[in-house]
Scaffold this motif. Structure first.
Motif, PDB file in Angstrom:
ATOM      1  N   ALA A 408     -34.774  15.942  35.824  1.00  0.00           N
ATOM      2  CA  ALA A 408     -34.101  15.059  36.528  1.00  0.00           C
ATOM      3  C   ALA A 408     -34.048  13.630  36.198  1.00  0.00           C
ATOM      4  O   ALA A 408     -32.977  13.231  36.228  1.00  0.00           O
ATOM      5  N   ASP A 409     -35.223  13.073  35.523  1.00  0.00           N
ATOM      6  CA  ASP A 409     -35.420  11.451  35.361  1.00  0.00           C
ATOM      7  C   ASP A 409     -34.704  11.514  33.749  1.00  0.00           C
ATOM      8  O   ASP A 409     -33.462  11.059  33.566  1.00  0.00           O
ATOM      9  N   HIS A 410     -34.252  12.150  33.351  1.00  0.00           N
ATOM     10  CA  HIS A 410     -33.832  12.805  31.497  1.00  0.00           C
ATOM     11  C   HIS A 410     -32.390  12.707  31.445  1.00  0.00           C
ATOM     12  O   HIS A 410     -30.974  11.610  31.505  1.00  0.00           O
ATOM     13  N   ASP A 411     -32.142  13.149  32.908  1.00  0.00           N
ATOM     14  CA  ASP A 411     -30.551  13.622  33.159  1.00  0.00           C
ATOM     15  C   ASP A 411     -29.635  12.440  34.120  1.00  0.00           C
ATOM     16  O   ASP A 411     -28.887  12.431  33.033  1.00  0.00           O
ATOM     17  N   ALA A 412     -30.923  11.813  34.799  1.00  0.00           N
ATOM     18  CA  ALA A 412     -30.270  10.606  35.056  1.00  0.00           C
ATOM     19  C   ALA A 412     -30.328   9.379  34.537  1.00  0.00           C
ATOM     20  O   ALA A 412     -30.028   8.231  34.600  1.00  0.00           O
ATOM     21  N   ASP A 413     -30.639   9.630  33.006  1.00  0.00           N
ATOM     22  CA  ASP A 413     -30.957   8.315  32.234  1.00  0.00           C
ATOM     23  C   ASP A 413     -32.094   7.814  33.458  1.00  0.00           C
ATOM     24  O   ASP A 413     -32.080   6.067  32.535  1.00  0.00           O
ATOM     25  N   ALA A 414     -32.892   7.950  33.884  1.00  0.00           N
ATOM     26  CA  ALA A 414     -33.598   6.841  34.919  1.00  0.00           C
ATOM     27  C   ALA A 414     -35.597   7.217  34.370  1.00  0.00           C
ATOM     28  O   ALA A 414     -35.729   7.235  33.788  1.00  0.00           O
ATOM     29  N   ALA A 415     -36.098   6.029  34.756  1.00  0.00           N
ATOM     30  CA  ALA A 415     -36.812   5.148  34.349  1.00  0.00           C
ATOM     31  C   ALA A 415     -38.035   6.439  34.976  1.00  0.00           C
ATOM     32  O   ALA A 415     -37.831   6.983  35.720  1.00  0.00           O
ATOM     33  N   PRO A 416     -39.185   7.297  33.505  1.00  0.00           N
ATOM     34  CA  PRO A 416     -39.507   8.181  33.887  1.00  0.00           C
ATOM     35  C   PRO A 416     -40.861   7.821  35.544  1.00  0.00           C
ATOM     36  O   PRO A 416     -41.057   6.820  35.988  1.00  0.00           O
ATOM     37  N   GLY A 417     -40.944   9.077  36.276  1.00  0.00           N
ATOM     38  CA  GLY A 417     -41.323   8.849  37.354  1.00  0.00           C
ATOM     39  C   GLY A 417     -40.270   8.413  38.517  1.00  0.00           C
ATOM     40  O   GLY A 417     -41.225   8.649  39.396  1.00  0.00           O
ATOM     41  N   THR A 418     -39.083   8.179  38.489  1.00  0.00           N
ATOM     42  CA  THR A 418     -38.543   7.605  39.488  1.00  0.00           C
ATOM     43  C   THR A 418     -38.218   9.225  40.366  1.00  0.00           C
ATOM     44  O   THR A 418     -38.737   8.990  41.390  1.00  0.00           O
ATOM     45  N   CYS A 419     -38.175  10.194  39.851  1.00  0.00           N
ATOM     46  CA  CYS A 419     -38.228  11.597  40.655  1.00  0.00           C
ATOM     47  C   CYS A 419     -38.580  11.956  41.583  1.00  0.00           C
ATOM     48  O   CYS A 419     -39.575  11.691  42.848  1.00  0.00           O
ATOM     49  N   ARG A 420     -39.901  11.579  40.877  1.00  0.00           N
ATOM     50  CA  ARG A 420     -41.614  11.892  41.465  1.00  0.00           C
ATOM     51  C   ARG A 420     -42.239  10.746  42.819  1.00  0.00           C
ATOM     52  O   ARG A 420     -42.565  11.108  43.861  1.00  0.00           O
ATOM     53  N   ALA A 421     -41.399   9.868  42.630  1.00  0.00           N
ATOM     54  CA  ALA A 421     -41.514   8.619  44.006  1.00  0.00           C
ATOM     55  C   ALA A 421     -40.577   8.559  44.854  1.00  0.00           C
ATOM     56  O   ALA A 421     -41.478   8.922  45.773  1.00  0.00           O
ATOM     57  N   LEU A 422     -39.531   9.509  44.079  1.00  0.00           N
ATOM     58  CA  LEU A 422     -39.005   9.999  45.384  1.00  0.00           C
ATOM     59  C   LEU A 422     -39.299  10.850  46.595  1.00  0.00           C
ATOM     60  O   LEU A 422     -39.160  10.621  47.866  1.00  0.00           O
ATOM     61  N   VAL A 423     -39.691  12.085  46.012  1.00  0.00           N
ATOM     62  CA  VAL A 423     -40.355  13.270  45.979  1.00  0.00           C
ATOM     63  C   VAL A 423     -41.974  12.465  47.101  1.00  0.00           C
ATOM     64  O   VAL A 423     -41.928  12.520  48.332  1.00  0.00           O
ATOM     65  N   ASP A 424     -42.179  11.369  46.708  1.00  0.00           N
ATOM     66  CA  ASP A 424     -43.460  10.472  47.133  1.00  0.00           C
ATOM     67  C   ASP A 424     -42.816  10.227  48.600  1.00  0.00           C
ATOM     68  O   ASP A 424     -43.626  10.175  49.933  1.00  0.00           O
ATOM     69  N   GLU A 425     -42.061   9.830  48.310  1.00  0.00           N
ATOM     70  CA  GLU A 425     -42.018   8.369  49.199  1.00  0.00           C
ATOM     71  C   GLU A 425     -41.200   9.614  50.619  1.00  0.00           C
ATOM     72  O   GLU A 425     -41.594   9.369  51.777  1.00  0.00           O
ATOM     73  N   LEU A 426     -40.284  10.431  50.237  1.00  0.00           N
ATOM     74  CA  LEU A 426     -40.231  11.779  51.926  1.00  0.00           C
ATOM     75  C   LEU A 426     -41.027  12.302  51.954  1.00  0.00           C
ATOM     76  O   LEU A 426     -41.075  12.875  53.053  1.00  0.00           O
ATOM     77  N   LEU A 427     -41.654  13.175  51.214  1.00  0.00           N
ATOM     78  CA  LEU A 427     -42.536  14.169  51.664  1.00  0.00           C
ATOM     79  C   LEU A 427     -43.809  13.689  51.039  1.00  0.00           C
ATOM     80  O   LEU A 427     -44.547  14.799  49.539  1.00  0.00           O
ATOM     81  N   PRO A 428     -44.726  13.263  51.207  1.00  0.00           N
ATOM     82  CA  PRO A 428     -46.006  12.818  50.785  1.00  0.00           C
ATOM     83  C   PRO A 428     -47.004  14.515  50.163  1.00  0.00           C
ATOM     84  O   PRO A 428     -46.501  15.314  51.413  1.00  0.00           O
ATOM     85  N   GLY A 429     -47.473  14.596  49.287  1.00  0.00           N
ATOM     86  CA  GLY A 429     -48.274  15.750  49.456  1.00  0.00           C
ATOM     87  C   GLY A 429     -48.119  17.360  48.865  1.00  0.00           C
ATOM     88  O   GLY A 429     -48.886  17.777  48.390  1.00  0.00           O
ATOM     89  N   ILE A 430     -47.377  16.793  48.066  1.00  0.00           N
ATOM     90  CA  ILE A 430     -46.352  17.905  47.522  1.00  0.00           C
ATOM     91  C   ILE A 430     -47.455  18.324  45.703  1.00  0.00           C
ATOM     92  O   ILE A 430     -46.854  17.282  44.888  1.00  0.00           O
ATOM     93  N   ALA A 431     -47.918  18.544  45.304  1.00  0.00           N
ATOM     94  CA  ALA A 431     -48.533  18.604  44.049  1.00  0.00           C
ATOM     95  C   ALA A 431     -47.330  19.226  42.336  1.00  0.00           C
ATOM     96  O   ALA A 431     -45.817  19.653  43.110  1.00  0.00           O
ATOM     97  N   ASP A 432     -48.012  17.988  41.618  1.00  0.00           N
ATOM     98  CA  ASP A 432     -46.880  18.400  40.594  1.00  0.00           C
ATOM     99  C   ASP A 432     -46.915  20.114  39.656  1.00  0.00           C
ATOM    100  O   ASP A 432     -46.303  20.311  39.253  1.00  0.00           O
ATOM    101  N   ASP A 433     -47.889  20.687  40.071  1.00  0.00           N
ATOM    102  CA  ASP A 433     -48.254  21.604  38.978  1.00  0.00           C
ATOM    103  C   ASP A 433     -47.729  23.106  39.944  1.00  0.00           C
ATOM    104  O   ASP A 433     -48.126  24.000  39.771  1.00  0.00           O
ATOM    105  N   ILE A 434     -47.424  23.087  41.495  1.00  0.00           N
ATOM    106  CA  ILE A 434     -46.848  24.514  42.577  1.00  0.00           C
ATOM    107  C   ILE A 434     -45.526  24.772  41.688  1.00  0.00           C
ATOM    108  O   ILE A 434     -45.108  23.757  41.622  1.00  0.00           O
ATOM    109  N   HIS A 435     -45.432  25.645  42.078  1.00  0.00           N
ATOM    110  CA  HIS A 435     -43.622  26.677  41.086  1.00  0.00           C
ATOM    111  C   HIS A 435     -42.984  26.316  42.682  1.00  0.00           C
ATOM    112  O   HIS A 435     -43.456  25.777  43.581  1.00  0.00           O
ATOM    113  N   PRO A 436     -42.171  25.503  42.280  1.00  0.00           N
ATOM    114  CA  PRO A 436     -40.333  25.602  43.647  1.00  0.00           C
ATOM    115  C   PRO A 436     -40.667  26.587  44.298  1.00  0.00           C
ATOM    116  O   PRO A 436     -39.798  26.230  45.837  1.00  0.00           O
TER     117      PRO A 436
END
Length: 563
Positions: A408-436
Motif C-alpha cells: 500500500a505504501d509503494h502504490d501510494a508513493d507514501a513514506a514507509p510505515g504510513t499504512c502500518r501507522a493507520l492500522v495501529d491508530e484504528l485497531l491496535p494489536g494486529i500483528a505484522d506476521d498474521i495472514h489477512p
C-alpha cells in the motif's frame, strides 16, 4: 443443551489462549448474547459449539464442549449439522448453490428430508425472512444484506435445536434486522431453539437476550448473567445504556421504551439547551460555498460544480434484469460527509461502485474530481477516489499484514510505515506476521481501510464501514474520518448503522428502489424517520438530540454554569 467444561482454545503460534476458563451451561430455549471488545474470542467460542474449532481452524481445544450430549471435539461439523446451524460473519463463504431457493433447500437435502417437508419449510422461511420476491434470483446478484438473510434462512430450514450466529445483523438495514431478530425470538419462545449470538451492534439485540455472556480481557473467564447487570460493568454497551449511565438510572434500561419512561427529568434539564453540532473546518472560498448544500442544489452554479468532489446527474444503472439506480442526482463537495441509507437492495453499493468506476452508467453522467470513473485508468483514478468495499478481502492479496501495508505504501508513493501507522491508530494489536484471512471481520475491514487511506484520496467511499467493529474501534474510526473531513476530504459512506450516521454525517441521502427519496441535513432526516433515528433521538424526542456525546456536553456545560 450446551455445556462448556473448563474450555480453552490456543491457536498455533499464539503465546496465550484466545479463550480460557469457560465453564458454564447454556439451557435449552434461551437466547444468549456474547458481548465483548474485538479480539476477545467471541467467534472462537461460537466455533467450539459448531465444531469448526478446532476441526477447521486448527489450534488446540482443551476441556470439553457438548451440544445435546455430543462432544464437539470428537464430532465433526457435518456430524453436528442436524443439531447445530451456523452462520458466520461472511455469508459468501457459506453458500454452496447458485440461487436463493436452492440454497434454502440444500441443508435439508444433505439430511435426507422428504421433498414435501423441504418444500413446506422453504416456503415458510421465504415468508419469515421477506425473501419470497428473491426466490429465483442468483445469489451473486443480491446485496450484502440480502445475502445475509439467505444465509440465515439456509440454516433455519433444517430446524436445528441450536443456532450459532456471528454478527447476524451486521449487513441488514434496521427494518430487516428487526424482522430477523423477531424470527429468532419466535424460534426461542415457541420452539425452544437455543441461540448463541455475537453482535457488535448491541443497540439492536441486547433487549432480545435472555442472558449475556460477557468476555472481558484475555485471560479472564467469561461471565454469564442478567443483561442489565452485566451491561453495568461491560466495557462495550449501546447508546441507551450509555445514556442511562450518565443520567444515573438504575437499573439500566435496555430498550428505548424503558428509557423514555425514565427520561422525563432529563428532557426537562435539556429543554433550554441547543444540541451542539460538529463543525469541521470550512474549506476555502468556492468550496465553502459548495458546502452549503441546500443553496448548491438550488443554484447549481458553475463555481460549485467545479468545487465538487463528485457529481452525479440523472444516473441510471442496470444490473442484469434489475434497474439498480434511476434518475439519481447527487453532489458531494470537499469537507462533506454524506451517509447513504436505505433498505437492503436500494442501490447504495451500486452507487459507490459507479463512483469508483466498477460499473458503467446506463445513462446519465458521473464525474469524480474532473474524471469520468469508468473511462479512467485505475492507477490514475486512485488519486481521485478510494473505495473500501463491503467485502474487505477483495482488497487483500498478500500473505501477511506487513506485506499488505508495504504494498500500500509503494502504490501510494507514501513514506514507509504510513499504512502500518493507520492500522495501529484504528485497531491496535494486529500483528505484522498474521495472514489477512486469519483476521476477524473487523480486523480485515481495518486493514482494508488503512490501505485505501494510505493514498489519501480526495473522495473516500466506504461500504458498511462499521461491520464487525466494536464501539471503541468505531469511535477511533469516527475520529479518523472527522479529521479527514476537516482537511477537506469528501466522504460518502453507505451504512445501515444509524448511530454512525448520527455521529459523523453532515447530510443523509436515503435511497429506495434505486431512487433518492430524501436528501438533507442529518438532524432533519433522521429525526423524522422511525427507521433511521438513533436511540438517543427516540428517547429524547421531540427534542432533536442525536448522540450521547451531545447530551454529555450539554450536561457538562450545565454543571459548569451552576458551579
Amino acid at each position: 443443551m450446551i455445556r462448556f467444561e473448563d474450555v480453552s482454545v490456543t491457536y498455533d503460534g499464539a503465546a496465550l489462549p484466545t479463550v480460557q476458563g469457560v465453564d458454564l451451561d447454556v439451557p435449552e430455549g434461551e437466547l444468549v448474547l456474547l458481548v465483548g471488545p474485538s479480539g476477545v474470542g467471541k467467534s472462537t467460542l461460537l466455533g467450539t459449539v459448531s465444531g469448526l474449532v478446532p476441526h477447521f481452524t486448527g489450534g488446540t481445544l482443551r476441556g470439553r464442549v457438548t451440544v445435546a450430549g455430543r462432544d464437539t471435539r470428537t464430532h465433526k461439523p457435518r456430524e453436528l449439522a442436524d443439531v447445530v446451524g451456523t452462520v458466520g460473519q461472511d455469508p459468501l463463504s457459506h453458500f454452496v448453490t447458485d440461487t436463493v431457493e436452492d440454497e434454502l433447500a440444500y441443508g435439508m437435502e444433505s439430511l435426507g428430508l422428504a421433498p414435501d417437508v423441504m418444500r413446506r419449510r422453504v416456503e415458510e422461511t421465504l415468508d419469515l425472512l421477506g425473501l419470497a420476491g428473491l426466490r429465483d434470483r442468483p445469489i451473486a446478484t443480491l446485496s450484502g444484506g440480502q445475502q445475509q438473510r439467505v444465509a440465515i434462512g439456509s440454516v433455519l430450514t433444517p430446524h436445528p435445536r441450536v443456532l450459532v450466529l456471528d454478527e447476524p445483523t451486521s449487513a441488514l438495514d434496521p427494518a430487516a434486522a428487526e424482522e430477523v431478530l423477531a424470527v429468532l425470538q419466535r424460534l426461542v419462545h415457541d420452539l425452544g431453539t437455543t441461540v448463541l449470538m455475537a453482535e457488535h451492534r448491541l443497540e439492536r439485540v441486547v433487549q432480545y437476550a435472555d442472558q449475556v455472556l460477557l468476555l472481558g480481557a484475555p485471560g479472564e473467564p467469561p461471565v454469564l448473567g442478567d443483561p442489565a447487570e452485566l451491561m453495568a460493568r461491560s466495557p462495550v454497551f449501546p447508546p441507551v445504556v450509555a445514556l442511562g449511565r450518565i443520567a444515573g438510572w438504575s437499573p439500566l434500561p435496555l430498550t428505548v421504551r424503558d428509557a423514555r419512561r425514565r427520561a422525563g427529568a432529563l428532557r426537562e434539564r435539556l429543554a433550554g439547551a441547543e444540541p451542539p453540532r460538529e463543525t469541521p473546518a470550512e474549506p476555502d472560498t468556492a468550496q465553502a460555498a459548495a458546502r452549503r448544500w441546500p443553496r448548491l442544489r438550488k443554484e447549481r452554479t458553475a463555481t460549485a460544480q467545479d468545487a465538487a468532489a463528485a457529481s452525479v446527474e440523472r444516473l441510471a444503472v442496470r444490473r442484469g434484469r434489475v434497474e439498480a439506480l434511476r434518475r439519481v442526482d447527487l453532489t458531494v463537495v470537499p469537507g462533506e460527509t454524506v451517509a447513504l441509507m436505505g433498505r437492503n437492495g436500494a442501490g447504495k453499493s451500486t452507487l459507490l461502485s459507479t463512483l469508483v468506476g466498477l460499473l458503467e452508467p446506463t445513462s446519465g453522467t458521473v464525474r469524480v474530481g474532473g474524471a469520468v470513473p469508468h473511462r479512467t485508468a485505475p492507477r490514475q483514478l486512485i488519486r481521485h477516489v478510494g473505495l473500501v468495499p463491503q467485502e474487505p478481502r477483495d482488497l487483500l492479496y498478500a500473505d501477511t499484514v506487513a506485506a499488505e501495508c508495504t504494498a500500500a505504501d509503494h502504490d501510494a508513493d507514501a513514506a514507509p510505515g504510513t499504512c502500518r501507522a493507520l492500522v495501529d491508530e484504528l485497531l491496535p494489536g494486529i500483528a505484522d506476521d498474521i495472514h489477512p484471512r486469519d483476521l476477524s471481520e473487523g480486523q480485515r475491514l481495518t486493514l482494508a481501510l488503512s490501505i485505501v487511506l494510505t493514498t489519501r484520496p480526495p473522495l473516500l467511499l466506504l461500504d458498511e464501514p462499521t461491520r464487525g467493529l466494536d464501539y471503541a474501534a468505531k469511535t477511533r474510526l469516527v475520529t479518523v474520518l472527522r479529521g479527514l473531513a476537516a482537511e477537506g476530504h469528501a466522504i460518502v459512506l453507505a451504512t445501515h448503522d444509524v448511530e454512525l450516521a448520527a455521529e459523523i454525517a453532515h447530510r443523509v441521502v436515503i435511497l429506495a428502489d434505486g431512487e433518492v427519496v430524501a436528501d438533507g441535513p442529518t438532524e432533519q432526516i433522521v429525526v423524522s424517520s422511525p427507521s433511521f433515528a438513533p436511540q438517543v433521538t427516540k428517547i429524547l424526542a421531540p427534542q432533536e438530540w442525536l448522540t450521547v456525546a451531545q447530551v454529555w456536553r450539554a450536561l457538562d456545560a450545565e454543571r459548569g454554569e451552576s458551579s
